[in-house]
Design a protein around this motif. Structure first.
Motif, PDB file in Angstrom:
ATOM      1  N   ALA A 158       0.820  -1.213   0.000  1.00  0.00           N
ATOM      2  CA  ALA A 158       0.000   0.000   0.000  1.00  0.00           C
ATOM      3  C   ALA A 158       0.853   1.262   0.000  1.00  0.00           C
ATOM      4  O   ALA A 158       0.427   2.304  -0.520  1.00  0.00           O
ATOM      5  N   ASN A 159       2.069   1.173   0.555  1.00  0.00           N
ATOM      6  CA  ASN A 159       2.956   2.346   0.588  1.00  0.00           C
ATOM      7  C   ASN A 159       3.251   2.898  -0.805  1.00  0.00           C
ATOM      8  O   ASN A 159       3.557   4.084  -0.963  1.00  0.00           O
TER       9      ASN A 159
ATOM     10  N   TYR B 122      -0.150   5.215  -1.793  1.00  0.00           N
ATOM     11  CA  TYR B 122      -0.732   6.256  -0.948  1.00  0.00           C
ATOM     12  C   TYR B 122      -0.640   7.637  -1.586  1.00  0.00           C
ATOM     13  O   TYR B 122      -1.535   8.474  -1.432  1.00  0.00           O
TER      14      TYR B 122
ATOM     15  N   GLY C  76      -4.455  -4.740  -0.636  1.00  0.00           N
ATOM     16  CA  GLY C  76      -3.638  -3.584  -0.272  1.00  0.00           C
ATOM     17  C   GLY C  76      -3.501  -2.607  -1.418  1.00  0.00           C
ATOM     18  O   GLY C  76      -3.613  -1.387  -1.242  1.00  0.00           O
TER      19      GLY C  76
ATOM     20  N   SER D 201      -5.619   0.870  -0.937  1.00  0.00           N
ATOM     21  CA  SER D 201      -4.726   1.943  -0.465  1.00  0.00           C
ATOM     22  C   SER D 201      -5.146   3.314  -0.984  1.00  0.00           C
ATOM     23  O   SER D 201      -5.095   4.312  -0.251  1.00  0.00           O
TER      24      SER D 201
ATOM     25  N   SER E 220      -6.155   6.318   1.459  1.00  0.00           N
ATOM     26  CA  SER E 220      -5.310   7.506   1.401  1.00  0.00           C
ATOM     27  C   SER E 220      -6.126   8.753   1.075  1.00  0.00           C
ATOM     28  O   SER E 220      -5.940   9.813   1.685  1.00  0.00           O
TER      29      SER E 220
ATOM     30  N   ALA F  66       1.296   5.548   8.020  1.00  0.00           N
ATOM     31  CA  ALA F  66       1.960   4.424   7.361  1.00  0.00           C
ATOM     32  C   ALA F  66       3.234   4.033   8.103  1.00  0.00           C
ATOM     33  O   ALA F  66       3.530   2.839   8.276  1.00  0.00           O
TER      34      ALA F  66
END
Length: 387
Positions: A22-23, A26, A143, A147, A151, A167
């Motif tokens: 997911a990072n 975002y 994810g 995300s 976000s 996060a």
């Protein structure tokens, strides 16, 4: 082979895969807010998303093969340290340059889910490997799809920096859980890193099933990427909806992602060539539906569910095939496969934009039919060489 993967560890890997990947996504719904905050143009702030993807591609190539050489927990410790610092760096960024550098490092270190999938395959018995891969992939896909929605909501109500603070906190908790729960895997590869990287070419050259799986994966992900790239254009052109509505289609895609678990289980009971053929045909059907749904939200929703189901059928079966054949080099063959997978995605994004600009939604749909039609054709032509 004995199954050394408990359900609690398996689901931890699945949840971790979703939270880490997911990072990468975002920042996408936050770009306009970031541009206003840092007083830069939308065109310049798009480099934040680009640097994240470039970092991910390099991390995929340079980090994932290390899973065949270095202990999994050692990689996790170093990677998570850099990832947490990078997320905090993004949250504290006061300049676009610093945010771009932080985003590159976020992408570079968010490749860990591609270690989790081979890890699940390694710890599973032959009979349960398909199920394990499917469950981890379900978490990863949820994810990816969830995300952007999360976000966008957090960013709208609490500001874009809060997304990165949150996060970083999640990664901090996850780091301790993984270190406490994951069994240690000590790879047997003893040669240098240079030889490790050189062996990637050896496996690609000598494994026809790996090459076929990579081609199928590239075409499947190219088809999916083409759809998501052009959907926002269609929403604005035909329905006067913005990016928020286009992004919400990811929620329908989760239904297809959840099907990954079912596909994984079927890998243990159904012929893998049949599953790939099924997946390819489902993708073809989804594009036929898309072709006639330029003004139909219901048609687009049905198509989204089907295209995710089809792509996951092809993708998970591909991974099960290449992991089964190369037990001592699962991370390296996964690197080869995933690099091809994302090259296909990049091609789908570029060609999809071209098709939209010159031929509209009809051109996009025809291109999708070409991608998916080639999967079916190749599978019919090479079915006996699938496994």
């Amino acid at each position: 082979m004995k199954n050394n993967l408990s359900n609690s560890t398996l689901y931890l890997l699945s949840i971790s895969a979703g939270l880490v990947v997911a990072n990468l996504y975002y920042n996408q719904p936050l770009l306009h807010d970031i541009a206003l905050s840092l007083n830069v143009s939308d065109s310049h702030v798009s480099n934040v998303a680009l640097s994240t993807q470039i970092g991910y591609a390099l991390g995929l190539l340079l980090i994932i093969p290390l899973g065949d050489k270095i202990s999994n927990l050692k990689i996790i410790k170093i990677d998570f340290l850099i990832l947490i610092l990078s997320l905090l760096g993004a949250a504290f960024s006061q300049s676009l340059f610093f945010l771009i550098v932080s985003s590159f490092l976020i992408g570079f270190t968010s490749t860990l889910p591609q270690l989790f999938v081979p890890m699940a395959a390694h710890l599973s018995s032959d009979a349960s490997r398909g199920r394990a891969i499917g469950i981890v992939m379900s978490g990863l896909l949820i994810g990816i799809l969830g995300s952007r929605v999360l976000s966008g909501l957090v960013g709208e109500y609490f500001g874009w920096r809060t997304v990165f603070y949150g996060a970083a906190a999640l990664m901090f908790v996850l780091f301790f859980l993984l270190n406490a729960k994951l069994p240690i895997i000590k790879p047997k590869y003893g040669d240098s890193y240079a030889k490790l990287m050189k062996s990637l070419w050896f496996y690609f050259r000598t494994e026809p099933t790996l090459r076929l799986a990579t081609l199928r994966g590239a075409l499947a992900f190219g088809s999916l990427s083409e759809f998501w790239t052009t959907l926002v254009f269609l929403m604005e052109d035909s329905f006067n909806y913005g990016s928020a509505v286009a992004g919400s289609f990811g929620l329908f895609g989760i239904a297809g992602a959840l099907a990954a678990t079912v596909v994984g289980k079927l890998n243990n009971r159904v012929n893998k060539g049949t599953l790939i053929l099924f997946g390819g045909i489902v993708i073809v059907i989804s594009w036929v539906i898309f072709l006639f749904s330029a003004h139909s939200i219901i048609g687009l929703i049905i198509g989204v569910i089907l295209i995710d189901l089809g792509v996951q059928s092809v993708h998970i079966t591909n991974q099960n095939i290449v992991f089964s054949k190369n037990p001592d080099a699962r991370n390296r063959v996964n690197t080869i496969y995933m690099v091809g997978f994302f090259i296909g995605g990049a091609a789908g994004t570029s060609l999809g934009s071209f098709a939209w600009n010159y031929f509209g939604w009809t051109g996009v749909s025809v291109l999708g039919l070409v991608f998916s039609g080639i999967i079916v054709f190749v599978q019919l032509l090479t079915n006996k060489r699938t496994i």
